[in-house]
Design an enzyme around this catalytic site. Structure first.
Site, PDB file in Angstrom:
ATOM      1  N   LYS A 116       0.832  -1.213   0.000  1.00  0.00           N
ATOM      2  CA  LYS A 116       0.000   0.000   0.000  1.00  0.00           C
ATOM      3  C   LYS A 116       0.862   1.258   0.000  1.00  0.00           C
ATOM      4  CE  LYS A 116      -4.405  -1.686   1.702  1.00  0.00           C
ATOM      5  NZ  LYS A 116      -5.488  -1.559   2.680  1.00  0.00           N
ATOM      6  N   LYS A 198      -3.337 -11.114  -6.668  1.00  0.00           N
ATOM      7  CA  LYS A 198      -4.676 -11.392  -6.128  1.00  0.00           C
ATOM      8  C   LYS A 198      -5.704 -10.443  -6.748  1.00  0.00           C
ATOM      9  CE  LYS A 198      -5.133  -8.346  -2.176  1.00  0.00           C
ATOM     10  NZ  LYS A 198      -5.748  -8.058  -0.916  1.00  0.00           N
ATOM     11  N   LYS A 201      -9.806  -5.152  -4.682  1.00  0.00           N
ATOM     12  CA  LYS A 201     -10.782  -4.054  -4.796  1.00  0.00           C
ATOM     13  C   LYS A 201     -10.185  -2.828  -5.464  1.00  0.00           C
ATOM     14  CE  LYS A 201     -13.247  -4.623  -0.480  1.00  0.00           C
ATOM     15  NZ  LYS A 201     -12.915  -4.508   0.927  1.00  0.00           N
TER      16      LYS A 201
HETATM   17  P1  TYM Z   1     -10.372  -6.776   3.158  1.00  0.00           P
HETATM   18  O1  TYM Z   1     -11.553  -5.897   3.236  1.00  0.00           O
HETATM   19  O2  TYM Z   1      -9.222  -6.360   2.321  1.00  0.00           O
HETATM   20  O3  TYM Z   1     -10.782  -8.207   2.655  1.00  0.00           O
HETATM   21  C1  TYM Z   1     -11.816  -8.924   3.306  1.00  0.00           C
HETATM   22  C2  TYM Z   1     -11.548 -10.406   3.277  1.00  0.00           C
HETATM   23  O4  TYM Z   1     -11.448 -10.858   1.925  1.00  0.00           O
HETATM   24  C3  TYM Z   1     -10.256 -11.625   1.768  1.00  0.00           C
HETATM   25  N1  TYM Z   1      -9.780 -11.429   0.387  1.00  0.00           N
HETATM   26  C4  TYM Z   1      -9.552 -12.419  -0.472  1.00  0.00           C
HETATM   27  N2  TYM Z   1      -9.659 -13.743  -0.362  1.00  0.00           N
HETATM   28  C5  TYM Z   1      -9.348 -14.497  -1.442  1.00  0.00           C
HETATM   29  N3  TYM Z   1      -8.947 -13.984  -2.628  1.00  0.00           N
HETATM   30  C6  TYM Z   1      -8.812 -12.647  -2.786  1.00  0.00           C
HETATM   31  N4  TYM Z   1      -8.432 -12.145  -3.955  1.00  0.00           N
HETATM   32  C7  TYM Z   1      -9.120 -11.799  -1.678  1.00  0.00           C
HETATM   33  N5  TYM Z   1      -9.110 -10.450  -1.484  1.00  0.00           N
HETATM   34  C8  TYM Z   1      -9.499 -10.248  -0.206  1.00  0.00           C
HETATM   35  C9  TYM Z   1      -9.297 -11.055   2.800  1.00  0.00           C
HETATM   36  O5  TYM Z   1      -8.289 -11.974   3.105  1.00  0.00           O
HETATM   37  C10 TYM Z   1     -10.233 -10.786   3.962  1.00  0.00           C
HETATM   38  O6  TYM Z   1     -10.432 -11.964   4.714  1.00  0.00           O
HETATM   39  N6  TYM Z   1      -7.661  -6.453   7.260  1.00  0.00           N
HETATM   40  C11 TYM Z   1      -8.845  -7.074   6.737  1.00  0.00           C
HETATM   41  C12 TYM Z   1     -10.099  -6.653   7.460  1.00  0.00           C
HETATM   42  C13 TYM Z   1     -10.036  -6.835   8.936  1.00  0.00           C
HETATM   43  C14 TYM Z   1     -10.115  -8.064   9.620  1.00  0.00           C
HETATM   44  C15 TYM Z   1     -10.040  -7.718  11.004  1.00  0.00           C
HETATM   45  C16 TYM Z   1     -10.218  -9.378   9.220  1.00  0.00           C
HETATM   46  C17 TYM Z   1      -9.929  -5.851   9.859  1.00  0.00           C
HETATM   47  N7  TYM Z   1      -9.935  -6.388  11.131  1.00  0.00           N
HETATM   48  C18 TYM Z   1     -10.061  -8.717  11.991  1.00  0.00           C
HETATM   49  C19 TYM Z   1     -10.240 -10.365  10.200  1.00  0.00           C
HETATM   50  C20 TYM Z   1     -10.170 -10.037  11.568  1.00  0.00           C
HETATM   51  C21 TYM Z   1      -8.928  -6.699   5.289  1.00  0.00           C
HETATM   52  O7  TYM Z   1      -8.160  -5.963   4.788  1.00  0.00           O
HETATM   53  O8  TYM Z   1      -9.932  -7.153   4.639  1.00  0.00           O
END
Ligand code: TYM
Length: 338
Positions: A116, A198, A201
């Protein structure tokens, strides 16, 4: 009483931009079956979203839409706690305490921070660096033992474990030490345009990403343009390390149709990529359409979404207050004089 012995699960998605098929297959979809067995909290992590610049009105809109999406995907507010991170102020407060047992060097080594920082070179703010500590706070506040996430978040959950163990060693046993729950095939859904990266978003190339709001035409168009390879043999539809694009599409097909990858390889034997990609599109569309219809229905009833969020925040706060009070006591802060 039975509820008290259930293991606790915590996870969340950022209300940043549009939720992708990767978010769904790697995370949200795997949460629904956990509700039967565990005490689950699913959070819309709006504070995390602020680490990259947001348009305030859009952030608010995305937060409601993501809540509706959670429910449309099968998260049941009667079984699980669904809430917004900023509604429970203890998340930010515990993060401060955890900051004091986290090293700058550890945070600088996080892959997501490095990525990032490269993408937002003009805005490498402290929040971006602190992001994993807030995530640790989310998890540890609820004494969660299981954290279902995609592969890209494993490093953050491992750091959470280190922070929990370090705190427990310094101040005596306080936090449960959590573990990741990874789905096998969905853990890393790849970009349709660069299957070595990957699906993300924030990808500026919209053909690389299927979002959960894409209509049937958009899904089909993006999948038809998905990068594969120049193989024209009868068994070109094959899951293999040297065919990352095709393997990704096979994973998506298998997860959306329920057909195993091996069975799919047999079904598409002798058929070219065109036929295969259309079948992947049909499978994805059949998963997305009912979710989209349900999300739309839910969003028309704002009062209902608000009632879910009100109740969720109350339930979450109840647990969060207890943990934070314990932590404040352990580190030596004087309790508020009443
Ligand atoms: P975020 O919003 O980026 O993504 C949410 C979830 O989606 C999964 N993910 C994927 N899985 C498979 N293939 C992909 N291409 C892909 N892109 C995203 C992410 O691994 C995630 O599980 N930091 C976290 C949010 C968060 C969180 C937490 C998660 C904040 N606090 C506590 C678990 C526990 C995040 O960036 O999610």
């Amino acid at each position: 009483m039975a509820d008290e012995v259930k293991k606790r699960v915590f996870s969340g998605v950022q209300p940043t931009g549009k939720v992708t098929l990767g978010n769904y297959l790697g995370a949200i979809r795997n949460w629904t079956p956990l509700q039967q067995q565990y005490d689950c909290l699913f959070c819309v992590v709006d504070l995390h979203s602020l680490t990259v610049e947001q348009v305030p009105a859009e952030l608010r809109k995305n937060t409601f839409e993501l809540t509706a999406l959670y429910i449309a995907c099968g998260l049941d507010p009667a079984r699980s706690t669904l809430f917004i991170q900023s509604h429970v102020h203890e998340h930010a407060e515990l993060a401060w305490i955890l900051d004091t047992v986290t090293y700058v060097g550890e945070l600088g080594r996080m892959t997501q921070f490095k990525d990032k920082s490269r993408k937002h070179a003009d805005n490498i703010n402290m929040g971006l660096m602190n992001y994993p500590v807030l995530m640790a706070s989310d998890i540890l506040l609820y004494q969660a033992e299981l954290v279902p996430v995609g592969k890209d978040q494993v490093q953050h959950v491992e750091l959470t474990r280190d922070i929990a163990q370090r705190f427990n060693a310094r101040y005596s046993d306080t936090f449960a030490v959590p573990q990741c729950l990874l789905s096998k095939a969905g853990a890393s859904i790849k970009s349709l345009q660069d299957p070595t990266a990957k699906m993300s978003k924030s990808d500026p190339n919209e053909n690389a990403v299927i979002t959960l709001t894409d209509d049937a035409d958009a899904v089909r168009r993006k999948l038809r343009r998905a990068v594969t390879d120049s193989d024209t043999s009868a068994n070109c539809v094959r899951h293999s390390a040297d065919k990352p694009g095709v393997s990704n599409l096979l994973n998506i097909y298998s997860l959306c149709s329920g057909v195993s990858v091996e069975q799919a390889e047999r079904t598409f034997e002798g058929k070219g990529y065109g036929v295969f990609k259309d079948a992947v599109a049909d499978a994805v569309i059949s998963v997305l359409q009912p979710i989209q219809a349900e999300q739309k229905r839910l969003l028309a009833d704002k009062a209902y979404i608000e009632s879910v969020l009100r109740q969720g925040a109350e339930q979450a706060s109840h647990i969060a207050q207890k943990t934070l009070a314990k932590v404040y006591r352990k580190v030596g802060l004087v309790p508020k004089i009443r």
